[in-house]
Design an enzyme around this catalytic site. Structure first.
Site, mmCIF file in Angstrom:
data_model
loop_
_atom_site.group_PDB
_atom_site.id
_atom_site.type_symbol
_atom_site.label_atom_id
_atom_site.label_comp_id
_atom_site.label_asym_id
_atom_site.label_seq_id
_atom_site.Cartn_x
_atom_site.Cartn_y
_atom_site.Cartn_z
ATOM 1 N N ARG A 139 13.660 -30.466 150.639
ATOM 2 C CA ARG A 139 14.814 -30.297 151.517
ATOM 3 C C ARG A 139 16.030 -30.141 150.607
ATOM 4 O O ARG A 139 16.041 -30.694 149.500
ATOM 5 C CB ARG A 139 15.030 -31.528 152.422
ATOM 6 C CG ARG A 139 14.004 -31.676 153.542
ATOM 7 C CD ARG A 139 14.212 -30.651 154.661
ATOM 8 N NE ARG A 139 13.307 -30.838 155.780
ATOM 9 C CZ ARG A 139 12.130 -30.241 155.922
ATOM 10 N NH1 ARG A 139 11.680 -29.412 155.000
ATOM 11 N NH2 ARG A 139 11.385 -30.451 156.997
ATOM 12 N N GLU A 199 22.085 -25.131 155.690
ATOM 13 C CA GLU A 199 21.260 -23.989 156.115
ATOM 14 C C GLU A 199 21.729 -23.501 157.474
ATOM 15 O O GLU A 199 21.954 -24.341 158.350
ATOM 16 C CB GLU A 199 19.785 -24.414 156.162
ATOM 17 C CG GLU A 199 19.273 -24.793 154.772
ATOM 18 C CD GLU A 199 17.801 -25.215 154.752
ATOM 19 O OE1 GLU A 199 17.154 -25.195 155.813
ATOM 20 O OE2 GLU A 199 17.313 -25.558 153.670
ATOM 21 N N HIS A 256 14.118 -21.056 153.648
ATOM 22 C CA HIS A 256 13.361 -22.178 154.217
ATOM 23 C C HIS A 256 12.159 -21.654 155.006
ATOM 24 O O HIS A 256 12.036 -21.901 156.208
ATOM 25 C CB HIS A 256 14.270 -23.059 155.090
ATOM 26 C CG HIS A 256 13.693 -24.423 155.332
ATOM 27 N ND1 HIS A 256 14.450 -25.535 155.561
ATOM 28 C CD2 HIS A 256 12.396 -24.852 155.386
ATOM 29 C CE1 HIS A 256 13.670 -26.581 155.752
ATOM 30 N NE2 HIS A 256 12.415 -26.195 155.640
#
Ligand code: NAP
Length: 324
Positions: free
Chosen positions: A237, A266, A285
């Site tokens: 992450r 993000e 991601h």
């Protein structure tokens, strides 16, 4: 019919099945703190299924009928598990079905960064390949027979180690909270303290969950311990590293390159300096995002939701104590 909320991403065939059993309300790209329709449905909903919905005290206060939150992901840093458990609300995730896919993504990033594939793709497509023999300034660095340091030797960490050991003859160092005798035996992985792993690895791969302990785990000091030739890969992450410290380390040449699937914010801001660096390879991601695996994740999340709403124990309860 029980009311459920589907959020952000549930694969279409699974959503269709859910619609046969539940009164489904699907939301995407909304402000979950203020969207009036979302808040209205939240008040009556018994189940939530989806990706990255921030579930905190405030949201739970607005969901008095909620029985289960079924994440379509293995990571669950979007959920306040303690608060959910306190209220007797089940929370589930989707481990295992995505492990190999995420390991492939991480390894893809590692090879792309080491061999500079995206940069050289642009070089060819831009018509810059004008001499038959490309100059050494375009050469990359070997992956095979190098030392890979894996931080977080869990399901995905082991799948990365498997690829590195059997496919690339790499030496594997790892750091986790606990020793992993199976990885030591199967992949000749060597347990290390974090500092030692950082000093010795040619590639450092971070794949822990985001927790209060791992938030900012890799920052200025850790980048300074790495080799100047080190390549850093983050598949965990964004917030497990201090992103500004990574930017500084790359700008100062303290490490050679980075491959990143995750970012502090993000979607990543277009003016993030990382996006201007040739020695940084990025993906949005998409660690688990193949058609096959996203479908399996949605199916597993739906199984968890169905179990929770029909009084059975969901297969992937995060905190089992809510069941006892
Ligand atoms: P897992 O099997 O639970 O493995 C997590 C590993 O991290 C375990 O080995 C654990 O060690 C270790 N760990 C936890 N806290 C640590 C700490 N403070 N210091 C060092 N090691 C620590 O989980 P997984 O299925 O492999 O998934 C790992 C993570 O990958 C997820 O939580 C998610 O954040 C990330 N992920 C990203 C994507 C993507 O799209 N980029 C997709 C899927 C998953 P112990 O076993 O010793 O506790």
């Amino acid at each position: 019919m029980k009311k459920i909320i589907a959020y952000n991403r549930v694969e279409a065939p699974v959503l269709k099945e859910l619609q046969k059993k539940y009164d489904v309300h699907f939301f995407k790209n909304i402000d979950t703190g203020s969207d009036p329709e979302f808040l209205k449905q939240l008040h009556e909903t018994e189940g939530i299924i989806g990706l990255e919905l921030p579930v905190d005290q405030e949201l739970l206060d607005r969901a008095p009928n909620l029985k289960i939150v079924s994440n379509v992901s293995v990571g669950h840093n979007n959920l306040d598990i303690r608060e959910l458990s306190k209220r007797g609300i089940m929370a589930t995730n989707t481990p295992d079905v995505l492990t190999d896919t995420v390991a492939d993504t991480v390894f893809g990033l590692l090879i792309s960064t080491a061999r500079r594939i995206p940069e050289l793709d642009q070089f060819v497509k831009n018509g810059e390949w004008i001499t038959e023999a490309v100059e050494p300034e375009h050469f990359g660095t070997d992956v095979h027979h190098k030392t890979l340091g894996i931080i977080g030797m869990g399901r995905i960490g082991k799948a990365i180690a498997k690829r590195a050991h059997f496919g690339f003859d790499m030496n594997i160092l790892y750091h986790s909270r606990s020793r992993k005798p199976d990885a030591e035996e199967e992949f000749s992985a060597v347990y290390c303290k974090l500092d030692e792993l950082l000093k010795q690895s040619d590639f450092v791969c971070l794949i822990t969950p985001l927790t209060p302990e791992t938030e900012g785990l890799i920052g200025k000091q850790e980048f300074q311990l790495m080799k100047k030739s080190a390549i850093f890969i983050n598949g965990s992450r964004g917030k497990t590293i201090i992103e500004q410290d990574l930017i500084n380390a790359l700008q100062r040449g303290e490490i050679a390159a980075a491959g990143l699937d995750v970012f502090e914010n993000e979607p990543v801001e277009p003016d993030n300096p990382l996006l201007k660096m040739k020695n940084v390879v990025t993906t949005p991601h998409i660690g688990s995002s193949t058609h096959e695996t996203e479908l399996k994740m949605s199916q597993l999340a739906a199984r968890n939701l169905d179990a929770g709403l029909s009084g059975e124990k969901p297969p992937n309860l995060i905190d089992e104590s809510v069941w006892e």
